[in-house]
Design a protein around this motif. Structure first.
Motif, PDB file in Angstrom:
ATOM      1  N   VAL A 242       0.848  -1.204   0.000  1.00 23.14           N
ATOM      2  CA  VAL A 242       0.000   0.000   0.000  1.00 23.14           C
ATOM      3  C   VAL A 242       0.885   1.256   0.000  1.00 23.14           C
ATOM      4  N   VAL A 243       2.017   1.182   0.711  1.00 18.87           N
ATOM      5  CA  VAL A 243       2.944   2.320   0.717  1.00 18.87           C
ATOM      6  C   VAL A 243       3.515   2.512  -0.692  1.00 18.87           C
ATOM      7  N   ARG A 244       3.924   1.414  -1.332  1.00 15.94           N
ATOM      8  CA  ARG A 244       4.456   1.521  -2.709  1.00 15.94           C
ATOM      9  C   ARG A 244       3.399   2.131  -3.624  1.00 15.94           C
ATOM     10  N   ASN A 245       2.176   1.658  -3.451  1.00 15.23           N
ATOM     11  CA  ASN A 245       1.068   2.122  -4.289  1.00 15.23           C
ATOM     12  C   ASN A 245       0.864   3.639  -4.169  1.00 15.23           C
ATOM     13  N   PHE A 246       0.795   4.114  -2.908  1.00 16.38           N
ATOM     14  CA  PHE A 246       0.556   5.555  -2.721  1.00 16.38           C
ATOM     15  C   PHE A 246       1.785   6.391  -3.083  1.00 16.38           C
ATOM     16  N   SER A 247       2.976   5.832  -2.911  1.00  9.92           N
ATOM     17  CA  SER A 247       4.153   6.629  -3.278  1.00  9.92           C
ATOM     18  C   SER A 247       4.245   6.780  -4.796  1.00  9.92           C
ATOM     19  N   VAL A 248       3.794   5.752  -5.526  1.00  7.08           N
ATOM     20  CA  VAL A 248       3.763   5.882  -6.995  1.00  7.08           C
ATOM     21  C   VAL A 248       2.788   7.000  -7.374  1.00  7.08           C
ATOM     22  N   ARG A 249       1.657   7.009  -6.713  1.00  8.01           N
ATOM     23  CA  ARG A 249       0.658   8.049  -7.021  1.00  8.01           C
ATOM     24  C   ARG A 249       1.179   9.423  -6.625  1.00  8.01           C
ATOM     25  N   ALA A 250       1.921   9.463  -5.512  1.00  8.87           N
ATOM     26  CA  ALA A 250       2.488  10.747  -5.084  1.00  8.87           C
ATOM     27  C   ALA A 250       3.564  11.213  -6.063  1.00  8.87           C
ATOM     28  N   TRP A 251       4.256  10.265  -6.679  1.00  4.64           N
ATOM     29  CA  TRP A 251       5.323  10.625  -7.625  1.00  4.64           C
ATOM     30  C   TRP A 251       4.775  11.487  -8.773  1.00  4.64           C
TER      31      TRP A 251
END
Lengths: 477, 365
Positions: free
Chosen positions: B286-295
């Protein structure tokens, strides 16, 4: 007195106690559901609860519509789903290898084009031939797959769906614009809820525009009117009552919402049952208990789904036999719940009730009639007693149906004309004289089908919502 | 002489018949009375509307308007009449309406209900007084937050949120998360009614380490509590919290990290010099998922190789958002996606083709 006569006497006594038991529970359910509905109404008045839940905090949701030979209704059902009021959702129609023009109708009406949608195969399902998107509606997806039955189509839809919640709707059903908000509101207010459902009503002869029921009208068809009274009983005091005590065992396959994760964890819909809706609800409860997770399955009477109920004798008979078979399959497939205190009211009250009264009911009712007649003819029972007992039984039936009509009038008032309500009261009386017996016979046949392992779905008449006079197609599984 | 069994049956039949008749008569009477009531309300509302609009325009003074509208003391009807206006009115019109409600006796009536009514009465009163922003009822509503009854807690929290008083915000949040089964989303939805003015209070709370430990009191999970606060900062796009959130990110647990990244996405901005690498490579999907979106907010090309690697992630959502991020990254991103469609890695190839096919029509996901 001969042994046979003694057996007859005992059986008569058993039938009388059985009758007192079933009606006692029903009367209790009427009271419980009345209190439950009253409390729900207070909550709505006090909290204006559907008002705030319109923002980005809401969980996105997929509406899954399985379709097999549904060319007559699929476009209207899709329009109805696309017109729902909900912050973020997509509609996934699963064409389950239809042999009619279901896919062509969708292609034509929604300007479909194939695309490479990627998804996880979380639950096994038949081969997916293609996935389409609509050029006109960005949140419409059509999945074309090989025929595998309704459960398989739902499993395919769950695989393709990407959101945390999904709602399944039958392809011959329309849901009110606010229904999703109302049911998902429950998921926001209680993290334990894994499945929730709403009320089903008969759409036959209602006015429908752009996939929405614009005017509720009472169908002139005889069989439909009996079913309207039955649905009111089943939903307004049956499911509402069971839900109030925390013993709900079934959500209608025509309209229910689930947490995707919970369904994937349980392995999705089972393919070897025709009662896939009830079976899934029971299996979810078993799996949640097994993994020690708190859960709740709830029913909310207000969100409404409008469905086409059978208008013919044959269609109704087929449906009821199938339902009884589905009930048997669901109960025996999840027998672990029976009298198991770990399952609370579901294990200790609802399951035994469904087993003894809903499953065995038709056997006792049919044999009860035969034994009564035989006992009168042989002089074991005196005719005045039998006549008075049957009168009391009929009056109790009328009382239960009238209670459901009264609750409908107090809380929902779907039928705008008083005349319609009185007509329904007339049918609540009439149903006791041959419909109830016929219904018991169909259910009895359903049990025979179950024991002989009959698998077919039977044939369902499908009519366009807007052209109810003329049958347009047939659907067979 | 009649057999006693038959006699009993006859009595049962008589009772059943009588009950059916009563139910049927109730049904008919309810329909008739309800139609009559509706008609009466429509007439009253039309009459009130004229008085109310004249009052708002200044053609009628407060005492006269109150005397005419409140003559028959139908407070529930009056509430139904005012409710839609109260939803949209602001400024002097709202103040005038509130003064009118007070003069009519509506506020006193519901204040009394809030103190002495039954459960439903108290809950409705909390809603009415909240909509009328009656700060004098805050103390009474705070008491309801401690109730065991979920309806009362929810109604009180909603009433407090609407009342415009930021003080009870934290108590309401604790009550919703501790005394009810509300999800983050459900609680945040209600708390959002406190408005953007609570953001500085939330920021102060999050800065204060000791305060962070306090919510454990009512059995509230501190992580859940903190997450709701962070969600609200994101919801109100409170840019001023960016440095604080960045500071929190360095010591946050997995759940809090997810909510902080989500808040960045909602605010639409990343703190300067935030290194996304540890989050893009985080073990929790979930962290990877949201960090991609934040990128997507930075478009920083140095992360493209990591995003390319994420196209083969074991989680579908991470693959999906990585592909979406690359699709939106212009030529270099599209080139990666095109290269991946022909690559041997089935998962990466499949998600890349999907993203490229989405390039033509953008479904609402």
């Amino acid at each position: 007195m001969s042994t046979f006569a003694i057996i007859l006497i005992f059986y008569n006594i058993f039938v009388i106690f059985y009758f007192i038991g079933i009606n006692g529970v029903y009367l209790l359910l009427v009271l419980i559901s009345y209190l439950g509905l009253r409390s729900q109404r207070s909550t709505e008045k006090a909290t204006d609860r559907y008002q705030p839940f319109r923002s980005e905090f809401y969980k996105p949701l997929a509406v899954i519509i399985p379709a097999y030979n549904e060319e007559a209704t699929i476009a209207e059902t899709a329009y109805s789903a696309l017109a729902l009021r909900y912050p973020e959702f997509e509609v996934i129609i699963v064409n389950d290898g239809s042999r009619d023009n279901t896919l062509s109708v969708l292609e034509e009406k929604f300007n479909l084009e194939q695309y490479a949608r990627d998804f996880n195969l979380d639950i096994p399902c038949a081969t997916i031939r293609g996935i389409y998107r609509s050029g006109d509606y960005p949140n419409l997806v059509v999945v074309d797959k090989e025929n595998g039955g309704k459960s398989d189509a739902l499993n395919a839809g769950i695989n393709v769906s990407q959101f945390p919640l999904f709602c399944n709707i039958d392809s011959d059903s329309l849901i009110d614009a606010d229904s999703l908000l109302k049911v998902v509101d429950l998921f926001a207010r209680d993290w334990r809820i894994v499945a929730a459902g709403g009320t089903i009503r008969a759409a036959n002869h209602c006015s429908i525009e752009d996939g929405k029921v614009t005017q509720v009208r009472l169908s002139p068809k005889f069989w439909v009117r009996f079913q309207i009274v039955e649905y009111m009983r089943a939903f307004l005091f049956g499911r509402a009552g069971w839900s109030t005590i925390g013993g709900l065992m079934i959500l209608s396959g025509a309209f229910s919402i689930y947490r995707r994760k919970a369904v994937v964890e349980t392995g999705g819909y089972r393919l070897d049952t025709v009662g896939e809706d009830m079976e899934l609800v029971l299996r979810i409860q078993r799996i949640m208990k097994r993994i020690n997770r708190e859960y709740r399955v709830v029913f909310l009477p207000d969100p409404v789904c409008w469905t086409q109920v059978p208008e013919s004798y044959r269609g109704l008979k087929t449906q009821r036999r199938r339902w009884q078979r589905g009930l048997a399959e669901s109960l025996f497939g999840n027998f672990e719940i029976f009298l198991n205190p770990r399952y609370g009211p579901t294990g200790m009250i609802s399951y035994p009730f469904f087993l003894f009264y809903e499953f065995l009911g038709p056997v006792i009712e049919i044999t009860g009639y035969l034994v009564f007649i035989f006992s009168v003819l042989t002089g074991i029972l005196n005719p005045p007693f039998v006549i008075l007992f049957l009168t009391a039984a009929i009056l109790l039936g009328i009382l239960l149906s009238t209670s459901a009509l009264l609750m409908e009038e107090i809380y929902y008032r779907s039928y705008p004309r008083l005349r319609d309500l009185l007509v329904l009261f007339g049918f609540a009386i009439l149903e006791n004289f041959f419909y109830r017996q016929l219904h018991a016979w169909w259910r009895f046949r359903g049990l025979i089908d179950y024991f002989f392992k009959k698998r077919a779905w039977g044939t369902l008449d499908r009519r366009s919502f807007t052209e109810t006079a003329k049958p347009l197609g047939k659907s067979t599984r | 002489m009649i057999d006693p069994y038959l006699n009993t049956l006859l009595n049962i039949i008589a009772v059943l018949a009588a009950v059916i008749i009563v139910l049927l008569a109730s049904m008919v009477l309810i329909r008739l009375f309800s139609a009559l009531n509706k008609k009466k309300y429509r007439l009253k509302a039309r009459e009130w509307e004229e008085i109310y609009l004249n009052y708002l325009h200044g053609d009628l003074d407060l005492e006269k308007a109150a005397a005419q509208m409140g003559a028959d003391k139908r407070y529930y009807w009056l509430w139904n009449f005012f409710a839609p206006y109260l939803e949209v009115l602001e400024g002097s019109d709202f103040d005038k309406t509130k003064a009118l409600c007070r003069e009519i006796g509506l506020i006193d009536y519901y204040k009394k209900k809030l103190r002495r009514g039954g459960t439903a009465g108290k809950a409705v009163a909390a809603r009415v007084l909240g909509a009328l922003r009656c700060r004098e009822s805050v103390a009474e509503m705070l008491k309801l937050l401690q109730s065991k009854n979920e309806l009362l807690v929810q109604a009180a929290a909603q009433g407090l949120a609407k009342s415009g008083e930021p003080g009870p915000f934290f108590q309401a949040a604790r009550a919703l998360l501790g005394n009810t089964f509300f999800t983050y989303e459900g609680a945040a939805e209600i708390l959002a009614d406190f408005g953007k003015k609570i953001c500085p209070h939330i920021a102060r709370f999050l800065e204060d380490e000791t305060a962070q430990a306090a919510p454990g009191e009512n059995g509230v999970d501190p992580s859940a509590y903190r997450s709701v606060m962070i969600d609200l900062l994101g919801f109100f796009k409170y840019r001023e919290a960016l440095p604080l959130l960045q500071k929190m990110l360095t010591q946050a647990d997995e759940e809090t990290t997810v909510h902080i990244l989500k808040a960045f996405i909602n605010i639409g901005e990343l703190p300067a010099e935030l290194d996304l690498k540890p989050y893009l490579e985080h073990p929790y999907w979930v962290v990877r998922n949201f960090s991609v979106r934040a990128w997507k907010l930075t478009d920083d090309r140095q992360y493209l190789p990591i995003l390319e690697k994420l196209l083969s992630d074991r989680n579908w959502w991470v693959r999906f958002h990585a592909a979406e991020a690359l699709r939106g990254a212009g030529r270099p991103g599209l080139e990666i996606l095109q290269r991946k469609t022909a690559a041997g890695d089935q998962a990466a190839a499949s998600i890349s083709s999907y993203a490229l096919s989405r390039n033509e029509v953008q479904p609402q996901l």
